[in-house]
Design an enzyme around this catalytic site. Structure first.
Site, PDB file in Angstrom:
ATOM      1  N   ASP A   1       0.863  -1.167   0.000  1.00 27.85           N
ATOM      2  CA  ASP A   1       0.000   0.000   0.000  1.00 27.85           C
ATOM      3  C   ASP A   1       0.913   1.234   0.000  1.00 27.85           C
ATOM      4  O   ASP A   1       2.100   1.133   0.322  1.00 27.85           O
ATOM      5  CB  ASP A   1      -0.878  -0.038   1.256  1.00 27.85           C
ATOM      6  CG  ASP A   1      -1.611   1.256   1.515  1.00 27.85           C
ATOM      7  OD1 ASP A   1      -2.359   1.699   0.632  1.00 27.85           O
ATOM      8  OD2 ASP A   1      -1.420   1.818   2.607  1.00 27.85           O
TER       9      ASP A   1
ATOM     10  N   ASP B   1      -1.477  -0.757   6.009  1.00 21.31           N
ATOM     11  CA  ASP B   1      -1.646  -0.193   7.354  1.00 21.31           C
ATOM     12  C   ASP B   1      -3.097  -0.087   7.795  1.00 21.31           C
ATOM     13  O   ASP B   1      -3.366   0.425   8.882  1.00 21.31           O
ATOM     14  CB  ASP B   1      -1.025   1.213   7.408  1.00 21.31           C
ATOM     15  CG  ASP B   1      -1.873   2.237   6.660  1.00 21.31           C
ATOM     16  OD1 ASP B   1      -2.113   2.047   5.447  1.00 21.31           O
ATOM     17  OD2 ASP B   1      -2.301   3.223   7.288  1.00 21.31           O
TER      18      ASP B   1
ATOM     19  N   ASP C   1      -0.202   5.121   0.957  1.00 16.41           N
ATOM     20  CA  ASP C   1      -0.472   6.081   2.028  1.00 16.41           C
ATOM     21  C   ASP C   1      -0.503   5.377   3.381  1.00 16.41           C
ATOM     22  O   ASP C   1      -1.259   4.422   3.575  1.00 16.41           O
ATOM     23  CB  ASP C   1      -1.817   6.772   1.804  1.00 16.41           C
ATOM     24  CG  ASP C   1      -1.834   7.639   0.566  1.00 16.41           C
ATOM     25  OD1 ASP C   1      -1.315   7.204  -0.474  1.00 16.41           O
ATOM     26  OD2 ASP C   1      -2.370   8.760   0.641  1.00 16.41           O
TER      27      ASP C   1
END
Length: 222
Positions: free
Chosen positions: A11, A169, A13
């Site tokens: 991922d 995250d 961001d």
């Protein structure tokens, strides 16, 4: 026992890049242009993860039902495209991690619900040739948590799911990995807390990029 991975799908961001300040500034610029309330960094932190449109749906009073919603979204996109690198930086240790993976022969990709042009620009600016494939929100490819971006990335990398792992995250990343049939490592320096992630099924965590490197390269168990 540790699985021998040769492919890592990240991922962007909250995992590789701390983009929160630039996202907040872009949201608040758009809000200001239409006389709407500003948002705090913590509010934006809770809004991100499902792409730009969803970010604006949560930021704009009434969401898509607001009569100027599409114009607000366009204003955000235009501002963010010009300012997506103002404050955004890789998290400490991330570039070292990517360099280590490259030296180790890993294939590396980014998949993000951020607009594709911004994903490619940020990848090129911050990571250069350390990340081979970067895919963002694009017409014809379903956004995460659908597995389409991961499958597309693996095709570009000429790698298979059997030796791939996903790193993110958020709860969206957990769902994306599950839908793609990949194991997931949840990082703890991003936009969600460990307890939140554990409550949504996360089982493997990395508190630092160094710890993540150990997990990926055999220095820890996954």
């Amino acid at each position: 026992m540790h699985k021998n991975y040769d492919t890592v799908i990240f991922d962007m961001d909250g995992t590789l890049l701390d983009t929160l300040e630039d996202l907040k500034d872009a949201v608040n610029y758009a809000m200001c242009q239409y006389g709407l309330p500003q948002h705090t960094l913590e509010e934006i932190r809770n809004f991100v993860g499902n792409g730009i449109r969803r970010l604006l749906e949560l930021s704009v009073p009434q969401g898509e039902a607001h009569p100027a919603f599409e114009d607000i979204l366009k204003t955000f996109r235009a501002y963010y495209s010009e300012h997506c690198m103002d404050k955004t930086r890789p998290y400490a240790g991330i570039v070292d991690l990517l360099q280590q993976l490259k030296r180790g022969g890993f294939a590396v990709a980014i998949v993000s619900n951020k607009v594709d042009s911004a994903v490619k620009t940020l990848n090129r600016e911050h990571f250069g040739d350390l990340v081979e494939v970067a895919i963002g929100e694009t017409q014809g490819i379903a956004r995460k948590p659908a597995p389409d971006m991961i499958e597309k990335a693996l095709q570009h990398l000429h790698r298979t799911k059997e030796t791939a792992v996903y790193v993110g995250d958020s709860e969206v990343d957990l769902a994306t990995a599950a839908n793609a049939g990949l194991p997931c490592i949840s990082v703890l320096w991003g936009f969600r807390e460990k307890e939140f992630l554990a409550g949504r099924g996360a089982a493997q965590f990395a508190a630092t990029p160094l710890e993540l490197a150990m997990l990926l390269t055999g220095g820890g168990k996954v």
